[in-house]
Design a protein around this motif. Structure first.
Motif, PDB file in Angstrom:
ATOM      1  N   TYR A  64      56.412 -87.781 -38.866  1.00  0.00           N
ATOM      2  CA  TYR A  64      56.447 -89.126 -38.308  1.00  0.00           C
ATOM      3  C   TYR A  64      57.889 -89.619 -38.176  1.00  0.00           C
ATOM      4  O   TYR A  64      58.268 -90.189 -37.149  1.00  0.00           O
ATOM      5  N   ALA A  65      58.698 -89.403 -39.212  1.00  0.00           N
ATOM      6  CA  ALA A  65      60.085 -89.870 -39.183  1.00  0.00           C
ATOM      7  C   ALA A  65      60.859 -89.212 -38.043  1.00  0.00           C
ATOM      8  O   ALA A  65      61.600 -89.881 -37.310  1.00  0.00           O
ATOM      9  N   ARG A  66      60.689 -87.915 -37.868  1.00  0.00           N
ATOM     10  CA  ARG A  66      61.407 -87.225 -36.798  1.00  0.00           C
ATOM     11  C   ARG A  66      60.887 -87.663 -35.425  1.00  0.00           C
ATOM     12  O   ARG A  66      61.669 -87.829 -34.472  1.00  0.00           O
ATOM     13  N   MET A  67      59.577 -87.827 -35.301  1.00  0.00           N
ATOM     14  CA  MET A  67      59.011 -88.300 -34.041  1.00  0.00           C
ATOM     15  C   MET A  67      59.623 -89.634 -33.637  1.00  0.00           C
ATOM     16  O   MET A  67      60.014 -89.844 -32.484  1.00  0.00           O
ATOM     17  N   MET A  68      59.734 -90.558 -34.591  1.00  0.00           N
ATOM     18  CA  MET A  68      60.289 -91.878 -34.292  1.00  0.00           C
ATOM     19  C   MET A  68      61.763 -91.792 -33.903  1.00  0.00           C
ATOM     20  O   MET A  68      62.234 -92.521 -33.018  1.00  0.00           O
ATOM     21  N   GLY A  69      62.494 -90.891 -34.542  1.00  0.00           N
ATOM     22  CA  GLY A  69      63.894 -90.710 -34.181  1.00  0.00           C
ATOM     23  C   GLY A  69      64.058 -90.257 -32.740  1.00  0.00           C
ATOM     24  O   GLY A  69      64.955 -90.723 -32.026  1.00  0.00           O
ATOM     25  N   VAL A  70      63.193 -89.355 -32.304  1.00  0.00           N
ATOM     26  CA  VAL A  70      63.227 -88.882 -30.916  1.00  0.00           C
ATOM     27  C   VAL A  70      62.882 -90.030 -29.964  1.00  0.00           C
ATOM     28  O   VAL A  70      63.565 -90.263 -28.961  1.00  0.00           O
ATOM     29  N   VAL A 158      61.938 -81.545 -26.158  1.00  0.00           N
ATOM     30  CA  VAL A 158      61.110 -81.964 -27.287  1.00  0.00           C
ATOM     31  C   VAL A 158      59.924 -82.800 -26.808  1.00  0.00           C
ATOM     32  O   VAL A 158      58.781 -82.598 -27.222  1.00  0.00           O
ATOM     33  N   LEU A 159      60.186 -83.731 -25.912  1.00  0.00           N
ATOM     34  CA  LEU A 159      59.111 -84.573 -25.385  1.00  0.00           C
ATOM     35  C   LEU A 159      58.142 -83.772 -24.512  1.00  0.00           C
ATOM     36  O   LEU A 159      56.938 -84.046 -24.485  1.00  0.00           O
ATOM     37  N   SER A 160      58.665 -82.775 -23.808  1.00  0.00           N
ATOM     38  CA  SER A 160      57.814 -82.006 -22.899  1.00  0.00           C
ATOM     39  C   SER A 160      56.740 -81.205 -23.630  1.00  0.00           C
ATOM     40  O   SER A 160      55.707 -80.860 -23.038  1.00  0.00           O
ATOM     41  N   VAL A 161      56.971 -80.904 -24.918  1.00  0.00           N
ATOM     42  CA  VAL A 161      55.969 -80.162 -25.694  1.00  0.00           C
ATOM     43  C   VAL A 161      55.227 -81.068 -26.680  1.00  0.00           C
ATOM     44  O   VAL A 161      54.518 -80.595 -27.559  1.00  0.00           O
ATOM     45  N   GLY A 162      55.414 -82.389 -26.536  1.00  0.00           N
ATOM     46  CA  GLY A 162      54.626 -83.317 -27.337  1.00  0.00           C
ATOM     47  C   GLY A 162      55.314 -83.921 -28.534  1.00  0.00           C
ATOM     48  O   GLY A 162      54.675 -84.590 -29.343  1.00  0.00           O
ATOM     49  N   ASN A 163      56.647 -83.670 -28.670  1.00  0.00           N
ATOM     50  CA  ASN A 163      57.421 -84.257 -29.769  1.00  0.00           C
ATOM     51  C   ASN A 163      56.992 -83.649 -31.114  1.00  0.00           C
ATOM     52  O   ASN A 163      56.116 -82.788 -31.194  1.00  0.00           O
ATOM     53  N   PHE A 164      57.632 -84.091 -32.191  1.00  0.00           N
ATOM     54  CA  PHE A 164      57.225 -83.685 -33.538  1.00  0.00           C
ATOM     55  C   PHE A 164      55.832 -84.244 -33.826  1.00  0.00           C
ATOM     56  O   PHE A 164      55.481 -85.337 -33.383  1.00  0.00           O
ATOM     57  N   GLN A 174      58.878 -76.319 -37.912  1.00  0.00           N
ATOM     58  CA  GLN A 174      58.266 -75.012 -37.618  1.00  0.00           C
ATOM     59  C   GLN A 174      57.278 -75.117 -36.466  1.00  0.00           C
ATOM     60  O   GLN A 174      57.290 -74.309 -35.533  1.00  0.00           O
ATOM     61  N   GLU A 175      56.432 -76.139 -36.503  1.00  0.00           N
ATOM     62  CA  GLU A 175      55.438 -76.297 -35.442  1.00  0.00           C
ATOM     63  C   GLU A 175      56.092 -76.604 -34.103  1.00  0.00           C
ATOM     64  O   GLU A 175      55.725 -76.033 -33.068  1.00  0.00           O
ATOM     65  N   LEU A 180      58.051 -74.908 -28.517  1.00  0.00           N
ATOM     66  CA  LEU A 180      59.169 -74.673 -27.598  1.00  0.00           C
ATOM     67  C   LEU A 180      59.211 -73.213 -27.151  1.00  0.00           C
ATOM     68  O   LEU A 180      59.373 -72.923 -25.953  1.00  0.00           O
ATOM     69  N   ILE A 181      59.066 -72.306 -28.112  1.00  0.00           N
ATOM     70  CA  ILE A 181      59.086 -70.879 -27.789  1.00  0.00           C
ATOM     71  C   ILE A 181      57.933 -70.527 -26.852  1.00  0.00           C
ATOM     72  O   ILE A 181      58.085 -69.705 -25.931  1.00  0.00           O
ATOM     73  N   ALA A 182      56.781 -71.132 -27.052  1.00  0.00           N
ATOM     74  CA  ALA A 182      55.617 -70.860 -26.197  1.00  0.00           C
ATOM     75  C   ALA A 182      55.881 -71.245 -24.742  1.00  0.00           C
ATOM     76  O   ALA A 182      55.246 -70.702 -23.825  1.00  0.00           O
TER      77      ALA A 182
END
Length: 231
Positions: A64-70, A158-164, A174-175, A180-182
């Motif tokens: 959640y914290a990382r998502m909000m930062g993005v 980051v946003l294109s794959v749905g963020n944290f 990790q997730e 991103l790799i996918a």
């Protein structure tokens, strides 16, 4: 570049972390501290250092914290740094050069103990978590995982794959890395990028970190027996 520091009860180290971001040779647009329900004076420290504050009234976890930062950042690139780490002043300058390749999503390096940490738990951490005693690839290379103790990210990817994932208390990096790799995007490890951990561990904090570093986001585990055996 926006600097983002996820924070939970990090008053002992936070000021140095903020200063290391303020001192980047490429000036950052702003430094955001995402406070995850701290009960110490972390917020007051962040305010005194001129940071933008995002606060939660309860602890919601790393994802959640990382998502909000993005979400709250206003720039194409985001420099995440954990609130118990510091980075050299040229970290952003070195990392941003890799993003001339439009498929690069993230760039990070390795983590080492701050040289002032010489206690037993710090020495154990350097060997069994940071692997400072093992050979490290001296070439810039692609990796197939994302580690966020200090990392430069391309916000668009980051946003294109749905963020944290805000539901993940740990292993959120990790997730995201797997997503991103996918999408055939690149994560780069550059040995010239060094992060220094400045937190002096307790037995509890070290055991929790050991468990987090050895868990999978899909099946979190606590490796207490393995941890105790390695001491």
């Amino acid at each position: 570049i926006t600097g983002v520091i996820p924070c939970y009860n990090s008053s002992v180290a936070l000021e140095r972390t903020i200063e290391s971001l303020h001192n980047q040779t490429i000036p950052l647009h702003e430094v955001i501290v995402v406070d995850d329900g701290s009960t110490d004076n972390s917020v007051e420290i962040a305010k005194s250092k001129g940071c933008t504050i995002i606060s939660s009234n309860c602890t919601k976890g790393r994802g959640y914290a990382r998502m909000m930062g993005v979400i709250k950042s206003k720039t194409p690139f985001i420099l995440f740094c954990d609130s118990t780490n510091i980075i050299p002043s040229n970290f952003a300058e070195i990392a941003i050069k890799h993003f001339c390749d439009e498929r690069v999503s993230a760039c990070f390096g390795r983590i080492l103990n701050d040289q002032n940490l010489t206690d037993v738990l710090s020495i154990w951490r350097s060997r069994h978590l940071f692997s400072e005693n093992k050979p490290y690839n001296k070439e810039i290379h692609l990796v197939y995982c994302l580690i966020t103790y200090a990392v430069l990210l391309r916000k668009e990817h980051v946003l294109s794959v749905g963020n944290f994932n805000p539901s993940l208390k740990q292993c959120e990096d990790q997730e995201l890395g797997q997503k991103l790799i996918a999408q055939n995007l690149k994560i780069i490890s550059d040995p010239n990028l060094i992060t220094y951990s400045i937190r002096k561990e307790t037995f509890k904090s070290l055991s929790l970190r050991y468990a987090r570093w050895n868990s999978d986001y899909a099946q979190p585990k606590f490796f207490l027996i393995d941890f105790l055996m390695s001491l």
